[in-house]
Design a protein around this motif. Structure first.
Motif, PDB file in Angstrom:
ATOM      1  N   GLY A 176       0.831  -1.202   0.000  1.00 57.65           N
ATOM      2  CA  GLY A 176       0.000   0.000   0.000  1.00 57.65           C
ATOM      3  C   GLY A 176       0.864   1.250   0.000  1.00 57.65           C
ATOM      4  O   GLY A 176       0.500   2.261  -0.615  1.00 57.65           O
ATOM      5  N   THR A 177       1.996   1.180   0.679  1.00 56.13           N
ATOM      6  CA  THR A 177       2.910   2.325   0.718  1.00 56.13           C
ATOM      7  C   THR A 177       3.385   2.661  -0.691  1.00 56.13           C
ATOM      8  O   THR A 177       3.385   3.827  -1.094  1.00 56.13           O
ATOM      9  CB  THR A 177       4.123   2.010   1.624  1.00 56.13           C
ATOM     10  OG1 THR A 177       3.638   1.478   2.859  1.00 56.13           O
ATOM     11  CG2 THR A 177       4.944   3.247   1.897  1.00 56.13           C
TER      12      THR A 177
ATOM     13  N   GLN B  67      -7.410   1.280   4.133  1.00 56.92           N
ATOM     14  CA  GLN B  67      -8.257   0.616   5.134  1.00 56.92           C
ATOM     15  C   GLN B  67      -9.711   0.572   4.667  1.00 56.92           C
ATOM     16  O   GLN B  67     -10.598   0.318   5.478  1.00 56.92           O
ATOM     17  CB  GLN B  67      -8.181   1.377   6.474  1.00 56.92           C
ATOM     18  CG  GLN B  67      -6.792   1.409   7.067  1.00 56.92           C
ATOM     19  CD  GLN B  67      -6.766   1.933   8.501  1.00 56.92           C
ATOM     20  OE1 GLN B  67      -7.791   2.240   9.100  1.00 56.92           O
ATOM     21  NE2 GLN B  67      -5.562   2.020   9.072  1.00 56.92           N
TER      22      GLN B  67
ATOM     23  N   SER C 203      -3.985  -1.207   0.216  1.00 55.24           N
ATOM     24  CA  SER C 203      -3.009  -2.146   0.765  1.00 55.24           C
ATOM     25  C   SER C 203      -3.662  -3.519   0.875  1.00 55.24           C
ATOM     26  O   SER C 203      -4.836  -3.623   1.224  1.00 55.24           O
ATOM     27  CB  SER C 203      -2.588  -1.685   2.162  1.00 55.24           C
ATOM     28  OG  SER C 203      -1.934  -2.743   2.850  1.00 55.24           O
TER      29      SER C 203
ATOM     30  N   LYS D  40      -5.701  -6.363   6.424  1.00 57.52           N
ATOM     31  CA  LYS D  40      -6.662  -5.433   5.806  1.00 57.52           C
ATOM     32  C   LYS D  40      -7.927  -6.191   5.392  1.00 57.52           C
ATOM     33  O   LYS D  40      -7.931  -7.414   5.331  1.00 57.52           O
ATOM     34  CB  LYS D  40      -6.025  -4.727   4.603  1.00 57.52           C
ATOM     35  CG  LYS D  40      -4.732  -3.975   4.938  1.00 57.52           C
ATOM     36  CD  LYS D  40      -4.957  -2.754   5.837  1.00 57.52           C
ATOM     37  CE  LYS D  40      -3.679  -2.258   6.469  1.00 57.52           C
ATOM     38  NZ  LYS D  40      -3.065  -1.121   5.838  1.00 57.52           N
TER      39      LYS D  40
ATOM     40  N   ASP E 158      -6.054   7.760   0.163  1.00 55.57           N
ATOM     41  CA  ASP E 158      -5.451   6.645   0.893  1.00 55.57           C
ATOM     42  C   ASP E 158      -6.607   5.745   1.325  1.00 55.57           C
ATOM     43  O   ASP E 158      -7.270   5.991   2.335  1.00 55.57           O
ATOM     44  CB  ASP E 158      -4.646   7.131   2.097  1.00 55.57           C
ATOM     45  CG  ASP E 158      -3.954   5.982   2.836  1.00 55.57           C
ATOM     46  OD1 ASP E 158      -4.394   4.820   2.672  1.00 55.57           O
ATOM     47  OD2 ASP E 158      -3.000   6.241   3.586  1.00 55.57           O
TER      48      ASP E 158
HETATM   49  C1  LIG Z   1      -1.837  -0.263   5.832  1.00 60.54           C
HETATM   50  C2  LIG Z   1      -1.846   1.172   5.503  1.00 60.54           C
HETATM   51  C3  LIG Z   1      -0.954   1.734   4.582  1.00 60.54           C
HETATM   52  C4  LIG Z   1       0.230   1.010   3.986  1.00 60.54           C
HETATM   53  O1  LIG Z   1      -0.005  -0.202   3.447  1.00 60.54           O
HETATM   54  P1  LIG Z   1       1.185  -1.305   3.375  1.00 60.54           P
HETATM   55  O2  LIG Z   1       0.626  -2.329   2.469  1.00 60.54           O
HETATM   56  O3  LIG Z   1       1.382  -1.803   4.777  1.00 60.54           O
HETATM   57  O4  LIG Z   1       2.383  -0.637   2.832  1.00 60.54           O
HETATM   58  C5  LIG Z   1      -1.109   3.070   4.252  1.00 60.54           C
HETATM   59  N1  LIG Z   1      -2.072   3.829   4.815  1.00 60.54           N
HETATM   60  C6  LIG Z   1      -2.927   3.328   5.733  1.00 60.54           C
HETATM   61  C7  LIG Z   1      -3.986   4.221   6.301  1.00 60.54           C
HETATM   62  C8  LIG Z   1      -2.830   1.992   6.120  1.00 60.54           C
HETATM   63  O5  LIG Z   1      -3.667   1.510   7.050  1.00 60.54           O
END
Ligand SMILES: *Cc1c(COP(=O)(O)O)cnc(C)c1O
Length: 402
Positions: free
Chosen positions: A64-65, A181, A208, A213, A178
């Motif tokens: 997700g990053t 979640q 992500s 998740k 973003d």
């Molecule tokens: C989990 C999450 C991310 C990052 O996702 P990853 O797959 O762990 O890199 C970014 N923003 C929010 C709000 C998250 O909960």
């Protein structure tokens, strides 16, 4: 009912055991073809996930990053830009902004939804920015151009996108959601008079597939959703060392691809996502009902009429948060805090120069929030026990302060 059984914060075992045959079949298929990276499994999952999010395109990446970072880069965020977000989120939101070369600046959250407060965003744009001679919006704080907004759909509920998009249009700012979640969360646009899926309202959305998740891989994973074909193609290049054709690198990129095994696994699990989300909503409604009947003491989540949240987390608020968590822990009930230290108070962001009191709502909320057990196969019996223990704790706390 077995009262000695612990109630986990999250049950990741059951859904995978239930799907074990289908999941291992993916693994078998991949080892027999040795197509480990990219290929038809990734392409199929991308089509399915785009359809789920009601977007033209989805680009699968390895977290997700990276989804957020690549989306910002592909949308045109440049080195030295300012990207506005909230301090009440996971650090990945601001890591992605910094890694895209930009500087995060914050606006406070709404005390009821815990998401970006559009009135605070307006105040930031009107009072904390100026317009340069070239017509650029400049942050007074950092003297840098403000070019994008990252609203975070925290805990599975979308931010107030109509208001945010209106400001974005007025100030010509990019919006990248973003949605890490919020897989399947929905928002009713009063402006367009229809429901939208998370990840389909901004220029792009970032998801992500971290195991915990609402849709999780058996490892790391992420995706960018968008209706902008050029942005999607740029993300595909960025995830693969800047190449559209092997060894022809138009730009420098990253190694940010999704494994085929994870894509196949995600396709299996995606078929269940709507059902799992519906169960999460039922579980949330049950908690709300039980807490209402137990005569208060905790503040339950607020869901505006324009929102259909998917309860990635079920977050309540109480003054003696630490006491309540200790009590629940002793009773075998798992809890979490999302998140205990707001980003502007993290050591990693000392250099941004924010201080205590800069974001009073986030700071207050961060000291009171507790996430209770929430997962699709949580039972009503388990929820009854959670709510009873919360009530028992609050009664004792009340009795000792009198
Ligand atoms: C989990 C999450 C991310 C990052 O996702 P990853 O797959 O762990 O890199 C970014 N923003 C929010 C709000 C998250 O909960």
């Amino acid at each position: 009912m077995n009262h000695s059984q612990n109630i986990p914060f999250l049950d990741l075992v059951t859904p995978h055991v239930e799907l074990e045959q289908e999941l291992t079949a993916v693994f078998q298929q991949v080892i027999r073809t040795a197509g480990f990276i990219g290929g038809p499994m990734v392409e199929t999952f991308e089509k399915e996930f785009a359809a789920f999010c009601h977007t033209e395109r989805a680009v699968a990446v390895n977290s997700g990053t990276d989804a957020l970072r690549f989306a910002l880069m592909a949308a045109g965020v440049k080195k030295g830009d300012v990207v506005v977000t909230v301090p009440n989120t996971f650090i990945a939101t601001t890591e992605a902004i910094s890694q895209a070369g930009a500087l995060p600046e914050f606006v406070d959250i709404d005390e009821r939804t815990y998401n970006m407060d559009a009135t605070k965003l307006r105040e930031y744009l009107e009072s904390h920015c100026t317009v340069s001679e070239e017509g650029k919006l400049i942050s007074k704080r950092s003297k840098r151009p403000v070019t994008a907004i990252v609203p975070v759909h925290l805990y599975g509920q979308m931010a107030d996108m109509d208001a945010i998009l209106e400001l974005a249009e007025q100030y010509r700012l990019l919006v990248v959601e973003d949605a890490c979640q919020a897989h399947g969360a929905e928002y009713f646009s009063r402006k367009q008079n229809r429901w939208f899926q998370a990840g389909s309202m901004g220029r792009a959305g970032a998801f992500s597939f971290y195991p915990g998740k609402n849709l999780g891989a058996c490892g790391e994973g992420g995706a960018i959703t968008t209706n902008d074909a050029r942005l999607a193609d740029t993300c595909k290049m960025i995830r693969d060392h800047g190449q559209a054709k092997k060894y022809y690198h138009d730009i420098e990129g990253y190694n940010g691809r999704l494994d085929s095994i994870q894509a196949g696994i995600l396709s299996v699990k995606l078929k269940h996502l709507a059902g799992w989300n519906a169960k999460r909503r039922e579980r949330a409604a049950e908690y709300n009902r039980l807490f209402a009947a137990s005569e208060g003491g905790v503040r339950t989540p607020y869901e505006p009429s324009w929102s259909r949240a998917v309860y990635h987390l079920y977050v309540v608020r109480t003054e003696d948060r630490e006491g309540m968590m200790a009590h629940l822990g002793k009773s075998g009930i798992g809890t979490g805090i999302h998140y205990p230290i707001p980003l502007h108070r993290q050591r990693a962001y000392e250099s941004l120069g924010y201080k205590v009191g800069d974001f009073p709502v986030t700071e207050k909320v961060a000291s009171e929030i507790v996430s209770l057990p929430m997962f699709p196969n949580l039972t009503a019996d388990q929820q009854g026990r959670v709510v009873n223990e919360v009530a028992r704790f609050l009664q004792t706390a009340l009795a000792t302060t009198k």
